[in-house]
Design an enzyme around this catalytic site. Sequence first.
Site, PDB file in Angstrom:
ATOM      1  CG  ASP A   1      14.485  39.811 -11.254  1.00 37.80           C
ATOM      2  OD1 ASP A   1      15.450  39.633 -12.312  1.00 37.80           O
ATOM      3  OD2 ASP A   1      14.778  40.461 -10.549  1.00 37.80           O
TER       4      ASP A   1
ATOM      5  CG  HIS B   1      16.583  35.525 -19.401  1.00 38.37           C
ATOM      6  ND1 HIS B   1      15.174  36.174 -18.728  1.00 38.37           N
ATOM      7  CD2 HIS B   1      16.633  36.277 -20.390  1.00 38.37           C
ATOM      8  CE1 HIS B   1      14.462  37.313 -19.827  1.00 38.37           C
ATOM      9  NE2 HIS B   1      15.778  37.284 -19.945  1.00 38.37           N
TER      10      HIS B   1
HETATM   11  P1  GDP Z   1      13.883  36.345 -15.649  1.00 44.66           P
HETATM   12  O1  GDP Z   1      14.332  37.274 -15.694  1.00 44.66           O
HETATM   13  O2  GDP Z   1      12.492  37.189 -15.588  1.00 44.66           O
HETATM   14  O3  GDP Z   1      13.671  35.278 -16.820  1.00 44.66           O
HETATM   15  O4  GDP Z   1      13.518  36.115 -14.094  1.00 44.66           O
HETATM   16  P2  GDP Z   1      14.139  35.299 -14.097  1.00 44.66           P
HETATM   17  O5  GDP Z   1      14.960  34.409 -13.872  1.00 44.66           O
HETATM   18  O6  GDP Z   1      15.436  36.523 -12.504  1.00 44.66           O
HETATM   19  O7  GDP Z   1      13.709  35.030 -12.066  1.00 44.66           O
HETATM   20  C1  GDP Z   1      12.779  34.219 -11.931  1.00 44.66           C
HETATM   21  C2  GDP Z   1      14.021  33.590 -10.941  1.00 44.66           C
HETATM   22  O8  GDP Z   1      12.370  32.423 -10.699  1.00 44.66           O
HETATM   23  C3  GDP Z   1      14.240  31.899 -11.708  1.00 44.66           C
HETATM   24  O9  GDP Z   1      15.551  31.934 -10.487  1.00 44.66           O
HETATM   25  C4  GDP Z   1      13.523  30.676 -11.655  1.00 44.66           C
HETATM   26  O10 GDP Z   1      14.133  29.632 -11.979  1.00 44.66           O
HETATM   27  C5  GDP Z   1      12.443  30.726 -11.023  1.00 44.66           C
HETATM   28  N1  GDP Z   1      10.955  30.477 -11.548  1.00 44.66           N
HETATM   29  C6  GDP Z   1      11.051  31.328 -13.131  1.00 44.66           C
HETATM   30  N2  GDP Z   1       8.959  30.501 -12.473  1.00 44.66           N
HETATM   31  C7  GDP Z   1       8.766  29.544 -11.569  1.00 44.66           C
HETATM   32  C8  GDP Z   1       7.911  29.192 -10.658  1.00 44.66           C
HETATM   33  O11 GDP Z   1       6.802  28.791 -11.424  1.00 44.66           O
HETATM   34  N3  GDP Z   1       8.091  28.350  -9.137  1.00 44.66           N
HETATM   35  C9  GDP Z   1       9.015  28.718  -8.522  1.00 44.66           C
HETATM   36  N4  GDP Z   1       9.840  28.493  -8.011  1.00 44.66           N
HETATM   37  N5  GDP Z   1      10.124  29.548  -9.534  1.00 44.66           N
HETATM   38  C10 GDP Z   1      10.336  30.161 -11.456  1.00 44.66           C
END
Ligand code: GDP
Length: 424
Positions: free
Chosen positions: A12, A40
Amino acid sequence: MVKAIVGANWGDEGKGKITDMLAEQSDIIVRFQGGSNAGHTIINDYGKFALHLLPSGVFYNHTTCIIGNGVALNIPYLQKEIDDIVSKGVPKPHILVSDRAQILMPYHIDFDAYEEERLGGKAFGSTKSGIAPFYSDKYAKIGFQVSELFDEDTLTEKVARVTEQKNIMLEHMYHKPLINPEELLSTLHEYRDIVEPYVCDTSLYISNALKEGKTVLLEGQLGTLKDPDFGIYPMVTSSSTLAAYGAIGAGIPPYEIKDIITVVKAYSSAVGAGEFVSEIFGDEADELRRRGGDGGEFGATTGRPRRMGWFDAVASRYGVRMQGATEVALTVLDVLGYLDEIPVCVGYEIDGTVTKDFPVTAKLKKAKPVYEILPGWKEEIRGITKYEDLPENCRNYIEFIEKELGVPITMVSNGPGRHEIIHR
Ligand code: GDP
């Protein structure tokens, strides 16, 4: 040229966003491990999507998305995910599935749930997607490879053999309904028809693409701390989350991976049980959870509230080292703008001694966080596009983390959107 995008922490970290962003300049995006057990979240011009099995490159017309041999392939789920994005207006993606990928069987999901039920309170906090039973069977050599769907004699014989073994467990250990081999065979015929248009020798496909100078992205799921060898065993996932495994799970030579972009979160979060030294609780955690990610820190697959904590330099430095990070993308930094002061875990105290090296699980259980307090910047940083325009305390926070990690932070993500990124 092959680049890997992997996580340094518990997952995440925002790998989906970084992959989606880099996919714009790539030709092929490959999932190389895991299954539909983690998700994701991606926000782009088509809307907001939670992808679980499809690579994060599916939103572009020019990309080929590959489900590599290392993945736990849930075929009905693949179909559902393709239908879902197409129904939301995304052009039908070009998808290839490795003929050597193994199939996540309906009984893997059942066994996952039965085992959690049997263990009761001592369960591993599985997402019940069948991942652990899947990989157990793969290495016990009773898994089904995609290629076997197209060899009827082998398939029939194997269904009978495997069913016999599974039914002994179902009857005597779990006291659950048995598997009917004819039904299972007909399910596998359905699977064959769904997957047939996508099946390919993807290792050869990638090899040829690399000869033509194409750019390939390997997309990791979860992060270092969930790796079965180097993570917080046994509270880990069942396939390697490391970039090194990308070579195996995608079927490419290890030396082809030139760039390992390791995604590090500006604070910590984790789903499921397991050691988490810098974890915080109560109101402090609730506030960070509520403000975190995009609309709160809740699991993309399960909706479970994530456990929250401060940035852990010990775990993250280990995380980037085990990935072999060549560069770091620091994400969700914008979320921390509300804090007067930001604690950073810079050491673990274990039996009265402070260490900066991430230990094995038994020692981790005894570790207490040692914090250094950094001043906050108390400002909204979304919308900022140049590094120099970030508040001074914010730059100090980034530079402090960079020094702790020992790897250059080349990207800072200050919002969930595709273009909310600051290059350094
Ligand atoms: P992954 O599995 O590593 O892709 O991560 P996830 O998608 O589960 O979690 C990342 C969350 O953080 C998602 O809801 C994204 O939209 C959000 N996100 C990613 N980068 C940023 C950021 O720079 N700022 C904010 N506020 N949210 C972010």
